[in-house]
Design an enzyme around this catalytic site. Structure first.
Site, short mmCIF file in Angstrom:
data_model
loop_
_atom_site.label_atom_id
_atom_site.label_comp_id
_atom_site.label_asym_id
_atom_site.label_seq_id
_atom_site.Cartn_x
_atom_site.Cartn_y
_atom_site.Cartn_z
N TYR A 6 -43.30 57.76 -63.27
CA TYR A 6 -44.07 57.64 -64.50
C TYR A 6 -44.96 56.42 -64.54
O TYR A 6 -45.96 56.42 -65.27
CB TYR A 6 -43.17 57.77 -65.74
N HIS A 26 -37.34 60.31 -70.27
CA HIS A 26 -37.26 60.94 -68.96
C HIS A 26 -36.08 60.44 -68.12
O HIS A 26 -35.99 60.72 -66.93
CB HIS A 26 -38.57 60.76 -68.19
N ASP A 41 -31.99 63.03 -54.41
CA ASP A 41 -32.01 63.18 -55.86
C ASP A 41 -32.80 64.46 -56.10
O ASP A 41 -33.82 64.70 -55.45
CB ASP A 41 -32.73 61.98 -56.47
#
Lengths: 729, 729
Positions: B252, B411, B431
């Protein structure tokens, strides 16, 4: 074939068996070595190849290199050590000739003297399976590998050895191995027309040339009984079609091409009279070039039959073949592309010449010059074949592979009329390849795993029709080996309209299979595959047409029942037992659409469903207790009846860029599919972006000049394709 | 933070709001444009970037560009069209300035006049979900994107417009949007300290500068109430730690950095007094550099929290930030590496300067200059953080990411004390990233899919401890947002011995979690990760430690029961319902070893099992009716008790080359693992290749200078690592 052999048998009588001993002669001659020596430093690739070789070998200089008692399977220490040793001997032998430094000859001699002691004592390898045991390795094949490189190594240091040392090595290291391979290995192995046999004759032949043994060379050329039923000539006759297509497929030509080329190279010097490289209208050149055409954009060999999909044309075997071919057959742009990607050369004349060309050529193309190609299979070219329909430049290449060959010997798969689709270098409709982790000891010593036969070779693992959940020829290799499919017609000259039709009448009793595939490029640039599959049985039958796809399911036009809480297998045998059933659907009178995303492109399979069909989403992974399989998905269309027709359109569409966050044309453009007739003729209409593609073909007359008129369409030859009312071209 | 704001509020009073209208000023100035114009043709990258831009824009010249009534979600036509339109306006505006050709200004004007008609009429978008609706797009965020680029486009063609046209556009195209975003969007959206808020203030601020509207600029700088609780300054204060770590994570910051940099760039010209690029000790530079350090060798951002793993530093956002940073902060080798990979520049001063540097620099490194790094989280730097242990040069880099941050806003994932391992550019312990097919309309309009929250954000989807099959903080974002983990100690200076210890006391009631990870390089070059995880509960508890791995299972040291005929899920909720149970095992008093192959390297997880444990092999795919998930495997260690200790060694070993058919060191070298103590101290011995690694650490005193003596070992500071009896370094 017979005539070739006869001529060569005659030449054998009139020519001297071997020229006067002059060494080296197998890998290169003294003159060639001198030329190489003077050129190495001139070109980046030859210099780096030399330095790499020297670095590898130098770590062993003045060390006592182990020659262990054979014990382990592939991947284990003794296997890997003997493999490393033969390459070390060969490479050190090359360095001896290129540097003149006696330490390199001494290293090779040290190893040979150990092998001379070891080899006469060896029983069958303790890890051997079946009748094809080796001595140094678990299978005789690897012993033949050893002979090929050890033979060249001996020849390369011949001049440094005393006569006694030569005798010690010849009698101790070589004779037991040659005797074993030519006389003792079961089932007439040495003369087997198969990649094993190619290696066997190359090993014995090179040893023969290196040691001046005419008997060995004759066996290598004409079989252990010198009757032409085995040996190099029979192998050149028996494994290739007249086009150079190798019956086991491109993965194995990659493997066999090395002994062919190395033995032929040695014969070029030792027996120039044989003109081996010209044999059968340059069959070895055709073998190499057809093998290269059967690779993907990334150089990986198409997975026809047993094949490890990671294997590409940068492998050692191809470096050898390309560098030798460059010398004997002359420069070739395709070979230059491959050599540039290999970024390593063999230190011989061809290698140096390539290094020089790479150094002086600007803008070597990024990709091999791929073309639409067709190869016949079978020694006489009458046992079916394989077509690769191709369209697109550079990275934007689309390739549809259609297989209608013979079985392909012991590595063949039961996949008559199989198709695979590649696009932009990615596998779209996939072939599993082989179930094998080569050289990883934990995985059954690196050998083929049981799931190779029980899954990967079975029909359901492919993209072709399965009848009543049984594989073609009931999975019986002997039976499959007796038959082949037949091409009905094809046309690959117009990149916008490529088509191949073939039939298979023997895979199932009383069932006839006929598949016609088209690769079309429409005027707006869009590419589609049209796949017509007719199956005709004499009684109520279940037909499964699987599409093994690579990608993520995006959406479907139909509702399905997903198996969300528990999962079961799709079937119980013939490969079905490995498939988890992830979802199923029943559809009726519809166009069923299945869209997936591979990499950055969307693909949609649009299927005409007249009457009804069941659809299955499956994933590999059941009944795989040792986790030997990759968990790949498939989409399977099932129809039941006596006569069923599958009409699928595979559409390449849109683009997805997760970095710039753009998706375009993620939906199919197919509006409708209509079958107008499917009897004497097949006539279908596919509406795409509101324009109509009309497919019309005769199912009985495949002659190029016959005129047909049907449903108001007239055309000449077996087929026509109309787009928006006009002939597509 | 407060002090900064105050100083700026004061500066606001004493300085003129905006300099006299001079255009362009937001993207570049007239002088800068002239400089760019004169340099474009000089360097390959600037020339290709210009040509690419021109080619894109030229296809629209003299066309009637559609400005459709907003209707579709992301991926749909109207969404993609408005997105394309704002980039087209911006790019055409640049070309107008660089070529002087009025057709480019005319194209932008044409579009603006349509927007001036459309925007005043727009209700909330019909596809809006929740309170953060946009007008032109389904979410307000995308409207803010539009404002950023439309604002610059207007400024770029300002000089070509008549006063009436300016008024039409300002009142019609901009005012309704600005009013809506600053006043109407719910939940105080405009002032939200979040990437949405950054975009919002950049959009309004750039419009303000372009239209000379002080009110807009003030709101953009200090929030809609001009009280410093929103706006750029608060966003620069509130989202970064003092190190520049962006609390939502690197994926982000990649997204937010664009509006930060574009607005700051406009302010540099319009309000140089603010010195925005110097603000908070160059926080925007730190943000960029820390974001780049949090990428993999291939430039993909590490998937911390919601993240699409394909996204890399070649994205448009990073091209913008790198090119602006190069200009305002000066040359930087790392930025040069990134710019070279981007192979495209922004046509501004920084971009041209980079193009010139690329053209004249030989041997630009292949990889960003990655280092072992640690970043604190939280505005004050006191809310945990993230460590990246790194070892190895170039392609041979190993990176262990250890996350002990705060939640990371909306998030964030529930993965306290999570680790991820990368090796040679490959994901090894993975992940999942986010469940989203961005911009693909069929997949919920390209939005986050439901499985993002129900699976990807849950604890079991990560590589950290799950207690009683519940996620951290019971999956409650509000609760998780109140807490953060705590680092206990770390050392990243010695590449051979890197260690980080952290604890988490709030994720579960009455359970304390403490994890210490080591990345060691042994003298023989071997790399291993040692992972100590202590879990202490107050009652009988089930602890699951999952390892999401990428690769093919090669073998295990223990027997397991595979689910071969049917498959069920591992659990029913909190992410467990998505996992098929592929196998399970019960083990006791052993070292359980699990070896897998990723690409061309082997990895073994060796786990000390004292007493007993259950082991599970799982694969994602259950309860996923829309096939939104990738089917990835995990290996899960389950222990039950009040106080449990997990000691795992993750070993990187051997190599596999399927092309040359070699495998080496495919077996683990771990001979034994012994836990000598685990109370006040943790002392363990790991025998590897017959040599002993001793791990000793204090669990209470983390001071760097305290001397400890235990089990005959003395050391200073919280930990020591011995190898073969000597301190490893």
């Amino acid at each position: 074939m017979k005539l070739y052999c006869l001529l060569l048998m005659i030449s054998l009588i009139f020519f001297p068996a071997l020229p006067q001993a002059q060494h080296p002669i197998t890998f290169f001659t003294k003159a060639e070595a001198a030329q190489v020596r003077n050129s190495i430093a001139k070109y980046p690739v030859s210099l780096s190849s030399f330095n790499e070789l020297k670095k590898e070998v130098d770590t062993w200089i003045n060390k006592d290199v182990d020659v262990p008692l054979p014990k382990d399977p592939a991947g284990g220490y003794t296997h890997e050590k003997h493999k490393a040793n033969y390459m070390l001997m060969f490479n050190s032998g090359i360095l001896y000739n290129l540097t003149g430094d006696g330490k390199y000859a001494a290293l090779v001699k040290q190893l040979f003297l150990k092998y001379a002691k070891l080899n006469p004592t060896l029983p069958k390898h303790p890890e051997a399976v079946g009748s094809l045991a080796g001595h140094l390795f678990w299978q005789a094949l690897n012993d033949a590998n050893w002979l090929v490189y050890a033979g060249m190594a001996y020849d390369l240091i011949y001049n440094s050895l005393s006569p006694e040392e030569r005798k010690t090595i010849t009698d101790g290291a070589f004779k037991p191995e040659v005797d074993y391979l030519t006389k003792e290995v079961g089932n007439n192995w040495f003369n087997w027309i198969h990649n094993h046999g190619v290696w066997a004759c190359a090993g014995v032949g090179i040893i023969g040339i290196a040691t001046g043994n005419k008997d060995y060379v004759d066996m290598a050329l004409y079989g252990s009984n010198k009757d032409g039923k085995g040996g190099l000539m029979a192998q050149m006759d028996g494994l290739f079609s007249p086009d150079g297509y190798y019956t086991e497929g491109p993965y194995y030509v990659r493997y066999a091409i090395l002994p062919y080329y190395l033995f032929a190279n040695a014969l070029k010097n030792a027996r120039p009279d044989l003109k081996v490289f010209q044999y059968r209208e340059r069959i070895l050149q055709k073998a190499l070039l057809s093998g290269l055409q059967l690779t993907n954009l990334d150089g990986a060999f198409y997975p026809v039959n047993d094949a490890l999909k990671e294997k590409d044309y940068t492998s050692n075997e191809l470096i050898t073949a390309v560098d030798v071919a460059w010398d004997v057959y002359g420069k070739d742009e395709g070979l230059l592309v491959v050599a540039n990607k290999q970024n390593r050369i063999l230190l011989n004349k061809g290698g140096i010449s390539i290094a020089a060309t790479i150094a002086t050529t600007k803008n070597i193309p990024a990709y091999y010059p791929y073309e639409a190609v067709e190869y016949v299979d079978g020694v006489k070219g009458d046992e079916g074949g394989i077509s690769v329909l191709r369209n697109g430049k550079g990275k934007n290449l689309t390739a549809l592979i259609y297989k209608y060959t013979s079985h392909g010997l012991s590595h063949g798969h039961f996949d008559k009329l199989n198709i695979n689709l590649y696009d932009k270098g990615n596998e779209i409709l996939t072939d599993y390849g082989a179930v094998r982790f080569i050289s990883i000891e934990q995985k059954f010593g690196g050998r083929y795993l049981p799931e190779n036969k029980s899954y990967a070779a079975q029909t359901i693992a492919h993209n072709t029709l399965v009848v009543d959940e049984e594989s073609h020829f009931n999975g019986n290799e002997g039976e499959s080996g007796k038959h082949h499919s037949e091409k009905l017609f094809s046309s690959i000259d117009d990149p916008n309209v490529q088509v191949v039709a073939a039939q298979e009448r023997n895979a199932y009793k009383d069932v006839q299979l006929e598949r016609t595939v088209y690769l079309l490029q429409l005027p707006d640039g869009k590419k589609i595959v049209i796949d017509l599959f007719n199956a005709t049985a004499s009684k109520q039958t279940q037909f499964d047409l699987p599409f093994q796809y690579s990608g993520q399911l995006i959406n479907t036009s139909f509702k399905y029942q997903p198996a969300t809480k528990t999962q079961e297998t799709l079937g119980k045998k013939n490969g079905y037992q490995f498939l988890w059933k992830e979802a199923e659907a029943s559809v009726k009178d519809t166009i069923a659409q299945f869209t997936f995303l591979n990499n950055r492109t969307f693909y949609t399979i649009s299927s005409l469903i007249e009457d009804s069909a069941s659809l299955f989403f499956t994933r590999i992974g059941a009944n795989d207790p040792n986790f030997n399989l990759r968990h790949e998905p498939a989409y399977i269309i099932r129809k039941k009846g006596e006569k069923e027709f599958f009409l699928n359109v595979i559409e390449i569409h849109g683009s997805f860029d997760p970095v710039s966050e753009n998706a375009s044309s993620s939906y199919s453009s197919i509006n409708d599919i209509k079958l107008l007739e499917n009897d004497e003729y097949t006539i279908a209409e596919i509406t795409i972006n509101k324009k109509k593609i009309t497919i019309a073909k005769s199912n009985k007359i495949f002659d190029k000049n016959t005129k047909h008129t049907r449903k108001g369409i007239s055309w000449i030859g077996p087929y026509t394709v109309l787009y928006d009312g006009k002939i597509l071209k």
